[in-house]
Each structure stands twice: as structure tokens, then as C-alpha cells.
Design an enzyme around this catalytic site. Structure first.
Site, PDB file in Angstrom:
ATOM      1  N   GLN A   1      42.723  37.305  37.968  1.00 37.32           N
ATOM      2  CA  GLN A   1      43.979  38.025  38.167  1.00 37.32           C
ATOM      3  C   GLN A   1      45.128  37.080  38.557  1.00 37.32           C
ATOM      4  O   GLN A   1      46.098  37.497  39.179  1.00 37.32           O
ATOM      5  CB  GLN A   1      43.806  39.106  39.239  1.00 37.32           C
TER       6      GLN A   1
ATOM      7  N   LYS B   1      38.239  44.147  48.468  1.00 34.20           N
ATOM      8  CA  LYS B   1      38.564  42.912  49.194  1.00 34.20           C
ATOM      9  C   LYS B   1      39.320  43.188  50.491  1.00 34.20           C
ATOM     10  O   LYS B   1      39.063  42.523  51.506  1.00 34.20           O
ATOM     11  CB  LYS B   1      39.369  41.960  48.309  1.00 34.20           C
TER      12      LYS B   1
ATOM     13  N   ASP C   1      44.758  36.377  51.769  1.00 33.87           N
ATOM     14  CA  ASP C   1      44.556  37.354  50.703  1.00 33.87           C
ATOM     15  C   ASP C   1      45.265  36.878  49.438  1.00 33.87           C
ATOM     16  O   ASP C   1      46.221  36.107  49.499  1.00 33.87           O
ATOM     17  CB  ASP C   1      45.109  38.712  51.153  1.00 33.87           C
ATOM     18  N   GLU C   2      44.798  37.349  48.265  1.00 33.16           N
ATOM     19  CA  GLU C   2      45.407  37.005  46.968  1.00 33.16           C
ATOM     20  C   GLU C   2      45.567  35.491  46.834  1.00 33.16           C
ATOM     21  O   GLU C   2      46.611  34.985  46.414  1.00 33.16           O
ATOM     22  CB  GLU C   2      46.768  37.706  46.803  1.00 33.16           C
TER      23      GLU C   2
END
Length: 709
Positions: free
Chosen positions: A289, A37, A254-255
Site C-alpha cells: 500500500q 493493524k 503507523d503507516e
């Protein structure tokens, strides 16, 4: 800008390439563990720039400073430092900045360096850093000075402790935690009172109101305010929101699965919301996650994207570049037991790999010995490094027995989740001075700085100064200069305080102009901080603390030189830096880590220990109906492994001096059983004392073999 295909990697897989090239609207990239990613995000930055979007109009948002630094480094390698950090500015009028002025623009990260001769570069930062930039530039619209202070958790706890009715420090921490949750849910004190379900929560809502008033009087914010206040500012001042939308024309997050409601709302305000919004963003995350619900993250934010942005495109990255096929089959098998909005299944071209091993140990002490013995044997057989191994566990309390066993065998190790450099008392002393340079109204910083090193200013003098501050509606710093200060204080104390505030004012003037390193060295010398440490502590401890200070100031000087920032500019961002790069990060040492801290990392050989009911899944999570998040935590642990995975559990474990029988975690039964080998079935019939002695003998023999090679 013409397309330069050399900047975008040509070896991306089909899905990665599609994610990089899609620019027609909002995009959700469901990036499975180890699916590349970060590579996709940096490649997309290159594609955006080559498609004509200037770097200054692109913002990549991460969740840690370390991740931001890694992403920026990758972008520099792909595009060159000039494109990322800013390059020569073309002739013509200067671009408009959303801050409305040079100093505000600088705080927002949009001003150009070298007196306007350089174009600003790409923004790569955390959500909190972005919020800080927005508030430094725009805070005046909601009553904040540009030089507001940022309170850390210790400052907040101390302030709240003075507001709660109980003297119990634990209650103050609970109130602090609840207030933080309310802020991340975008609730003000009135909103918190409205949703309070118990009398205690209602009491905390009142504490929240008093806390807000107190921190506002200090011209300070806490970490949660760095998200909440930009949202409030943009909602109250649409013109400032629109200016920042023009500044940030494409967002990469991100995340994304770790975002909380405040972060999601900030994304919406910057990108626009609704089916007709420009919504130029790419959110990259993995619902499998999402393991931070306990600190306010909402996995539902992934589902909300589909509702709030009907035009949302979803691309799944399922090819894993990290782990063997057997490891991935078990990861898929475990996570398949969770409900899913989007189905995905990881696969790999790395081959089947080693069979997974599940070890049943008689107790936690023998579990540690079995694991360390297996690591030493494997290292000897495979000629690996200690750094190739990680021992992962659910809670920090599990580390102690493994540390003892590793030390007994002289196995080098590092441990995640240790005390941050910024939590050390000697660093907090120095930061108090920096905070005063930024904001003289920061009373907690004033108290710490003026009393460290000791200047003869005690509680009585501070109480008198506090009375003066209340009378004149000013800060403690300002109270020193009131007309009746010398009447209220003794001449000696008044002279001491004036000398202190004059010193801060002089340093502040220089801090706006001079290199950080030189000024900090002078400050330490002027206040006699080294002598203070040796007066307060034994020589060895004092030397250790002074070395910590010198490491910090050397880093500060280097960062100031590299980033071309003055001490004042650095001081404004120090509160956002969680910790410095760990010393010895590249040394050959085994890693001990909680599962939460291991996220984003990978190791050739992973030992996942204490996989028992009550530990993983955790008892409280089961009772609170959070079993799916615990299963995601197990999934994270499995997917940290590249080549081999060993899982261990105990038949009994000592808790509060009593032996408790343990059951293997339900997650072990959810593994892909054809790829699992079980070990230790006969351990219950072995005499524990004899087995311990035999194990120690085997370890000694193995160590002797290792040393002889």
C-alpha cells in the site's frame, strides 16, 4: 506495574498476539489491508504499559490528525483516560524534562498539568506534530524562538513567488514542490545544487537558498522544516538527542511504508541505529500500500530497516477482517505482479462473497449513468444505505460527471479532497492574528492582519514601514515602535499602526492566561470582523462566511476547554491541523473519493471507475517507470471493498473536446479471472442516444419505486 490481562484483548490471532508481545528489539509488522493493524498498535500500547513502561515514555506516531485521534480514543477505551492522558503524580522529585525548563517541557508535551500535580500521559501524534514539539522545546539551540510561526503552503508559495525570476505562478509552485522534495530528502541548498541535473534545478537551488534566508528572518518554519530541523538539531546537539531518547523510550510508527527519508532519519535518531542500538520500536506498515512516492515517501525504507537493523524481527499479518474471499483473491492476484521484499497473501473467513463485476461503458457519460443505475438497483434490492457505497477514481477531474449524475437523481453524496476549512479566506484572516500572537516577527501575518479589516493602511504605508524595518533590522511589527516611525509615517497612519500593535500585545498577554473561546469572541468584536464581511460580500455569501467563522471559533472554544489549553497554546498547534471533522460525516450519503484519499477507509460496496490505460495506470506514471506504484493504487482500491466490487472502464472518453479511444487497464487482466463477470460486451452496437434515453427512463422508474416505499 503489575500485568492486568483485561487491558490487552484476548481475541487476537496468533500473529497479532506475537506482534503485541514482542519487546526484545526492533520489530517490523507487515500488516496487510484490513488485518487489524490499529488494534495491534493500541493493544501493544497496553502491553507496554503493563510491562512497566510508563505512558509518558511511549510515543505512537501516525500520519494524520484523524488517525491520531482515533488511536488515542481506542487507547482510552482499552486503558482508561487517566493512563493515556496523565494521572495523579506520585510523591517524589519531578521527572527530568528534555526541554530544560517548564515552558520548554510544556511545548514538548512532557510537562505535567495542574501545577505539577499530574503525570504526563501517552504521546499520540503525527510526525510533524512531534517535530513541532521538539522545536518548541529545543529550537533555541539552532536559533529558533519558542514562538516561531509555521508557514502553510500558501504562505510558502507567496514567498517563493517573490524570489523566482519568472512572474509565472506555476513556476513558483514547481520550485516550491522541488524545494519540498529536497528538504524531505535531507538536502540543504548546497546539497540541492550538487544533485541538480538541469539548469532549471540549479536555479531552483539558488531560490532554495534565498527562501531559507527569508523564512529564517521571519522566525518561521514550513511543514518540511518540522522534519528536517529536528534531524539537524539532534545531529548537531547529541545531548538534546539523548534527552529525547530518554523521554521517548518506545516508538510505534503507523503507516511506516509512507515515511520519507527525513522521517526515517528522525526515527533512527530517537531509537538509535545499528546492531547494538536499543532500537525499541515497532514499525507497522504494508509495502503493498505504498502509494505516496509522488510526494516523497520511500517504499525503500522498509528494505532499509533490514540493513540498518540486522536484529530486526518481521511479523506478517495476513488475515483480513474486512473483505470477502473473492475480493482478496483478486487483490492478491494483482499485487503478485509487483516485485516483493516480503511475500504475503491475504485471506479471510468471511466466505466467498459476490462475484466481481467489470463493466465496459461506451463513454464516460454513460459510465456514470451505468454506475448510478446499478447503485440504485442494488440499494433497492438489498435495502442498504447510501453510505454503504463508494465511487473511487484515480483523479479529481473524474468526479464532475458522477456529481452531475448523482445530483440529477437526488442521490446524497460527500466528496473527499474538498477545500480544507483552513484554506478558506475568512479562517486564514483569523489565523493571521493568531500567528502574530505567537510570533510578532511574522511579516506575512502582520500584513494580512493589519489590512483585514481595512484600517486605511495601504501599500504605500507598508512600503515605508518595510524601509524602517530594514533600516533597524527588525520586523514590520517592531518597526512601528522605532524612534523615527512617526517621522517616516503620517500621524494618522502611525497612530493606526500603534493602536493595532498595542491591541496585539494586550491580547497576547491575555492569551497566555485566559480561555480561548472568550478571547476569540472579544477579538472578533473588537476588530469588527462580522461587519467587514457584510461590507465586502453579498448578504448570503457574507452570512455563509460568518457561519464558517462561528463554527471554527466554537470548535476552538470546545477544544480549549477539553484540552485545558489557552489561546496561545492552541494557536501554536493550529497550523498542524489539516481540517476539522467533516460535518455530516455520519449522514447517509454516498462517498466520492480519489484512490489516494480512500486509503485506510472501507465500504461494503465499492465502484472503481475509469480503470483504463492512461488513467489507472496513469500515463505519466507509466512513462516514468512507476507502474508498480500504480498497481499498488489498484490494490488499495480493491481492498477498500467489503462485500462487492464493481470495476468500470470506457471505450472512449472526451479529452480537450476530442473523443479518444480507451483501452481497459492491464490491471483488469491481472484480476483472478474465475471470480470476475464481465458486463457491457454488446454496448458498442447500441445507439448511444437511444441507450441514454432508455437509461434515464429506467432511472426515473426506479426512483419512483424507491419513493413509493
Amino acid at each position: 506495574m503489575s500485568l492486568n490481562r483485561s487491558s490487552v484483548p484476548t481475541d487476537l490471532n496468533t500473529e497479532q498476539r506475537a506482534a503485541v508481545r514482542y519487546l526484545d528489539g526492533p520489530l517490523l509488522v507487515l500488516a496487510g489491508a484490513g488485518s487489524g493493524k490499529t488494534r495491534v498498535i493500541t493493544a501493544k500500547i497496553a502491553h507496554l504499559i503493563e510491562s512497566g513502561i510508563a505512558p509518558k515514555h511511549i510515543a505512537a506516531i501516525t500520519f494524520t490528525n484523524r488517525a491520531a485521534a482515533e488511536m488515542k480514543e481506542r487507547a482510552e477505551k482499552l486503558l482508561g483516560a487517566a493512563a493515556v492522558n496523565g494521572g495523579a503524580k506520585a510523591k517524589g522529585p519531578a521527572p527530568a524534562d528534555p526541554g530544560g525548563g517548564d515552558s520548554a517541557a510544556a511545548a514538548a508535551g512532557v510537562s505535567s498539568a495542574d501545577d505539577g500535580k499530574r503525570e504526563p500521559g501517552l504521546t499520540v501524534c503525527t510526525f510533524h506534530s512531534l517535530g513541532n514539539r521538539i522545536l518548541r522545546a529545543e529550537g533555541k539551540h539552532i536559533g529558533l524562538k519558542p514562538n516561531f510561526s509555521i508557514f502553510d503552503s500558501a504562505d510558502v508559495e507567496q514567498l517563493i513567488a517573490g524570489l523566482v525570476s519568472s512572474v509565472d505562478r506555476g513556476e513558483a509552485r514547481k520550485a516550491q514542490w522541488q524545494i519540498s522534495k529536497w528538504k524531505n530528502a535531507l538536502l540543504d541548498p548546497a546539497g540541492a545544487a550538487a544533485v541538480a541535473e538541469t539548469d532549471l534545478e540549479l536555479q531552483w537551488a539558488k531560490v532554495y537558498e534565498a527562501y531559507n534566508a527569508a523564512i529564517g528572518a521571519y522566525q518561521a518554519v514550513d511543514f518540511d522544516d518540522l522534519l528536517l530541523k529536528p534531524v539537524q538539531l539532534f545531529e548537531q546537539h547529541p545531548d538534546r538527542r539523548d534527552a529525547w531518547r530518554d523521554r521517548i523510550r518506545y516508538l510505534l510508527v503507523d503507516e511506516y511504508q509512507d515515511t520519507n527519508p527525513a522521517q526515517y532519519k528522525l526515527l533512527q535518531l530517537l531509537a538509535g541505529a545499528g546492531p547494538d542500538a536499543r532500537a525499541a520500536f515497532t514499525a507497522v506498515g504494508d509495502d503493498d500500500q505504498a502509494i505516496y512516492g509522488w510526494r516523497g515517501a520511500s517504499a525503500d525504507n522498509i528494505a532499509k530497516l533490514s540493513v540498518d537493523y540486522p536484529q530486526l524481527k518481521v511479523i506478517k499479518l495476513e488475515q483480513n477482517y474486512r473483505s470477502s474471499l473473492r475480493i482478496l483473491r483478486s487483490a492478491n492476484s494483482v499485487i503478485a505482479n509487483n516485485r516483493k521484499l516480503f511475500e504475503k497473501k491475504l485471506w479471510s473467513e468471511h466466505g466467498p462473497g459476490d462475484t466481481l463485476t467489470v463493466i465496459a461503458a461506451p463513454d464516460d457519460e454513460q459510465e456514470a449513468e451505468l454506475v448510478v443505475r446499478k447503485i440504485l438497483a442494488h440499494k433497492f434490492e438489498k435495502r442498504t444505505k447510501f453510505a454503504d457505497y463508494a465511487i473511487l477514481y484515480r483523479g479529481n477531474h473524474q468526479a464532475k460527471i458522477f456529481e452531475q449524475t448523482l445530483r440529477a437523481q437526488n442521490v446524497p453524496y460527500t466528496i473527499s479532497g474538498g477545500t480544507s476549512l483552513f484554506e478558506r479566506a475568512e479562517i486564514k484572516d483569523l489565523l493571521a492574528y493568531f500567528r502574530l500572537l505567537i510570533n510578532e516577527d511574522d511579516d506575512p501575518a502582520f500584513i494580512r492582519a493589519v489590512t483585514t479589516p481595512k484600517r486605511g493602511v495601504g501599500t504605500t504605508t507598508l512600503e515605508k514601514l518595510g524601509a524602517l524595518a530594514s533600516k533597524h533590522h527588525t520586523s514590520l511589527f517592531g518597526a512601528v515602535y522605532t524612534k523615527d516611525a512617526r517621522d517616516a509615517l503620517s500621524e494618522r497612519h502611525a497612530t493606526t499602526l500603534e493602536a493595532f500593535t498595542d491591541m496585539i500585545n494586550k491580547i497576547r498577554y491575555r492569551a497566555e492566561r485566559e480561555p480561548a473561546g472568550r478571547l476569540v469572541d472579544e477579538l472578533l468584536k473588537d476588530i469588527g470582523y462580522q461587519a467587514h464581511l457584510f461590507d465586502q460580500f453579498e448578504p448570503a455569501q457574507a452570512e455563509n462566511r460568518w457561519n464558517t467563522v462561528r463554527d471554527f471559533t466554537n470548535w476552538l472554544a470546545k477544544k480549549g476547554e477539553e484540552d485545558k489549553k489557552t489561546l496561545l497554546e492552541l494557536a501554536q498547534t493550529l497550523a498542524l491541523i489539516s481540517m476539522l471533522d467533516e460535518k455530516g460525516a455520519d449522514s447517509d450519503a454516498l462517498r466520492l473519493s480519489t484512490l489516494h484519499a480512500s486509503k485506510g477507509l472501507e465500504y461494503p460496496h465499492v465502484f472503481l471507475v475509469g480503470v483504463e490505460e492512461g488513467l489507472l495506470p496513469h500515463r505519466e506514471s507509466v512513462e516514468n517507470g512507476q507502474i508498480e506504484e500504480e498497481r499498488r493504487l489498484m490494490y488499495v482500491g480493491i481492498t477498500r471493498a467489503e462485500q462487492s466490487l464493481t470495476i468500470s472502464h470506457c471505450r472512449k472518453r472526451k479529452r480537450a473536446r476530442e473523443w479518444m479511444l480507451c483501452e481497459p487497464s492491464r490491471f483488469i487482466a491481472e484480476l483472478f479471472q474465475e471470480d470476475v463477470r464481465y458486463s457491457g460486451a454488446a454496448a458498442a452496437t447500441v445507439d448511444p442516444a437511444a441507450e441514454k434515453l432508455a437509461g434515464q427512463d429506467r432511472l426515473k422508474a426506479m426512483r419512483a419505486m424507491l419513493q413509493s416505499r
